[in-house]
Write an enzyme that holds these catalytic residues in place. Structure first.
Site, PDB file in Angstrom:
ATOM      1  N   HIS A 186      34.272  19.081  11.629  1.00 17.44           N
ATOM      2  CA  HIS A 186      33.980  17.838  10.904  1.00 17.44           C
ATOM      3  C   HIS A 186      35.003  17.586   9.798  1.00 17.44           C
ATOM      4  O   HIS A 186      34.724  16.846   8.849  1.00 17.44           O
ATOM      5  CB  HIS A 186      32.588  17.897  10.281  1.00 17.44           C
ATOM      6  CG  HIS A 186      31.480  18.102  11.253  1.00 17.44           C
ATOM      7  ND1 HIS A 186      31.202  17.194  12.247  1.00 17.44           N
ATOM      8  CD2 HIS A 186      30.583  19.103  11.401  1.00 17.44           C
ATOM      9  CE1 HIS A 186      30.170  17.640  12.953  1.00 17.44           C
ATOM     10  NE2 HIS A 186      29.782  18.800  12.464  1.00 17.44           N
ATOM     11  N   HIS A 236      26.687  15.035  15.694  1.00 16.52           N
ATOM     12  CA  HIS A 236      26.966  15.902  16.836  1.00 16.52           C
ATOM     13  C   HIS A 236      26.585  15.187  18.114  1.00 16.52           C
ATOM     14  O   HIS A 236      26.320  15.798  19.133  1.00 16.52           O
ATOM     15  CB  HIS A 236      26.190  17.216  16.726  1.00 16.52           C
ATOM     16  CG  HIS A 236      26.318  17.849  15.398  1.00 16.52           C
ATOM     17  ND1 HIS A 236      25.509  17.499  14.351  1.00 16.52           N
ATOM     18  CD2 HIS A 236      27.199  18.750  14.926  1.00 16.52           C
ATOM     19  CE1 HIS A 236      25.886  18.191  13.282  1.00 16.52           C
ATOM     20  NE2 HIS A 236      26.902  18.941  13.597  1.00 16.52           N
TER      21      HIS A 236
END
Lengths: 211, 333
Positions: free
Chosen positions: B58, B220
């Site tokens: 991320h 996700h």
């Protein structure tokens, strides 16, 4: 078939379990892609590779030590929710083996049962929420029920119950973990963590059969 | 088909990424030996420690936000997987300066469990740990189920504010108070246009039709609130703004910070077009924007899409948000 496994045999069994989980990495990835983010396979592979590394060239003093060290390895290398939950099953479950020189069907049932309770507590989850508990809880119950029939029979019954539990997750709505946001969309897919439980118990059963 | 990425052995992405990240910090952070965690090299004695962390993949969240007036250290998990208790524990020990530790991370089952286990280990060592979970994603659950909400791009403002508070305030109770106030004032929502992939599997984390977008998708690929046809920027911005504004809710007269975050592969042009519309909406509602940040802060690999974060400010939150800071992923003069 032996009805009792000493520390060395338990270590050999856990190495067989590790190889079986690692061999099924892709199946776990595919199951997780359908319902999660697809990292369950590689996470479990990392964890059980760490178990293999821990157990090879190590003379364990007790079955408890094997399970505890396996749990520590899983917890420190898997990562994610799976690392915490599967690590807890082995680490907390190992306490049920305190003081025993060999694992028999009864102590294995206690191990599964205590490990299951600890994982449920750690994850704040209960059976019915489409998690690994849906395979582990019935497996633990079956192992205890069939303990008088011997180790292989108890593990065979545990495996059958785990697979049955896994199939039941297909119809469940996920209400915990990352998959919960799918809601109704999670119906029709199995839970990847429950699949891992089936693989672990399957390898334990096959080990008990050939030992 | 495997996604196209320039990598070495995909199993080494996290360790190689950390090595590159440490070097990009020019000496201000170091990696812990044998542990996937980074910590500041210049930690003042007696400081309340701020430890952040979560799954990798991320970037620049989380490990890119370690630095002066930001976090003191970060525990890095594998791609999209929470760091293990061992990593969190070692990172916590390395940042602790005798005045307690604040854990700040996104509210995900994996992170919660692993940080909790580490927290129990630290408490056994007699170390005071406070836990703040970022729960800014309004799409994840209705307001009455805040605990089911995930942490997304609001992480940046949270790290900025709590990082500032943990630098200036010497009482961990006070740092925790500021953190809880900030956490209660922040809301985000995103839209996904195309999926990202996990390097080690090479597989896309979800499927989306050629002409489809998913509003509210998680970091996700967790399912969002609705899957719909591709629409003009203004329409999408209106929809996202509506979901955000009615959630806190934000009212006329409020002062806010506005963050528009690139999930990975969206063009800055698209983001600025969205920013234009969001500012029109806020102006129409008499909500004033104290500051805006448009950029790449929390990504999901090559996912295309963006998220919008609004934080309602008061004088104290403004103060900490506006402090100078210096980290790889966010600098403020």
């Amino acid at each position: 078939m032996k009805n009792e496994l000493n520390a060395q045999a338990v270590s050999a069994m856990m190495q067989a379990v590790s190889l079986h989980v690692i061999a099924n990495t892709d199946a776990l990835t595919d199951a997780d892609l359908a319902i999660g983010d697809g990292d369950h396979g590689i996470g479990m592979r990392r964890g059980f590779e760490a178990v293999l590394q821990q157990l090879s060239d190590w003379e364990p003093e007790s079955p408890e030590a094997v399970m505890k060290q396996s749990g520590m390895a899983i917890m420190s290398k898997t990562g994610g929710a799976a690392g915490a939950v599967f690590g807890t099953v082995f680490r907390s479950g190992s306490k049920a083996l305190a003081g025993v020189a060999t694992i028999d069907a009864a102590s294995l049932g206690d191990f599964l049962s205590d490990g299951c309770a600890a994982a449920a507590k750690r994850g704040g989850a209960a059976p019915g929420q489409k998690t690994m508990l849906d395979a582990l809880a019935p497996a633990a119950e079956a192992a205890r029920k069939h303990a008088p029939d011997g180790l292989y029979a108890a593990l065979d019954a545990a495996h059958a119950s785990a697979v049955n539990g896994l199939e039941k997750t297909r119809a469940m709505v996920a209400t915990t973990g990352k998959a919960r946001s799918l809601g109704e969309r999670s119906i029709g897919h199995i839970d990847p963590g429950a699949l891992s439980i089936c693989l672990i118990i399957e390898a334990m059963r096959d080990f008990a059969k050939t030992t | 088909m495997a996604a196209k990425k320039i990598l070495n052995d995909p199993r080494n992405v996290v360790s190689e990424m950390i090595e590159g990240l440490v070097l990009a910090n020019d000496g201000r952070v170091r990696k812990l030996d044998g542990v996937d965690a980074i910590v500041r090299t210049d930690l003042p004695a007696g400081k309340v420690a701020l430890l952040i962390g979560g799954g990798s993949g991320h970037e620049p969240v989380f490990h890119g936000f370690v630095g002066a007036n930001m976090a003191d250290g970060a525990a890095c998990g594998q791609v999209f997987a929470a760091p293990s208790p061992e990593i969190v524990y070692e990172a916590a020990k390395a940042v602790h300066r005798g005045n307690g530790i604040v854990f700040l991370y996104g509210n995900y089952a994996g992170d919660n469990m692993n940080f909790d286990i580490a927290s129990e280990m630290l408490e056994d060592d007699g170390i005071d740990v406070r836990t703040i979970r970022v729960r800014d994603d309004v799409a994840a659950a209705p307001p009455e189920r805040m605990d089911d909400r995930r942490g997304v791009a609001g992480d940046l403002y949270m790290i900025k504010i709590v990082g500032g508070a943990a630098t200036e305030l010497t009482d961990i109770d006070e740092v925790e108070r500021v953190a809880r106030k900030a956490e209660a004032a922040i809301r985000s929502i995103g839209v996904a246009v195309s999926p990202g992939s996990i390097p080690e599997t090479g597989k896309l984390t979800f499927e989306l039709g050629e002409d489809e977008i998913e509003v509210g998708m998680g970091a996700h690929g967790e399912a969002g609130v609705s899957r719909q046809k591709l629409a003009p920027a203004d329409d999408v911005a209106d929809q996202l703004a509506d979901a955000l504004l009615r959630d806190l809710p934000f009212h006329g007269g409020d002062e806010v910070a506005l963050l528009i975050n690139n999930l990975g592969a969206t063009t800055m042009m698209e983001m600025l077009i969205v920013n234009r519309r969001i500012r029109q909406i806020l102006a129409d509602r008499n909500i004033s924007v104290h500051r805006s940040d448009v950029g790449t802060y929390l990504t999901v690999q090559e996912m295309a899409g963006f998220s919008i974060t609004l934080m309602k400010l008061d004088a104290e939150l403004k103060h900490f948000l506006d402090l100078p800071c210096d980290s790889f992923g966010f600098k403020q003069p």
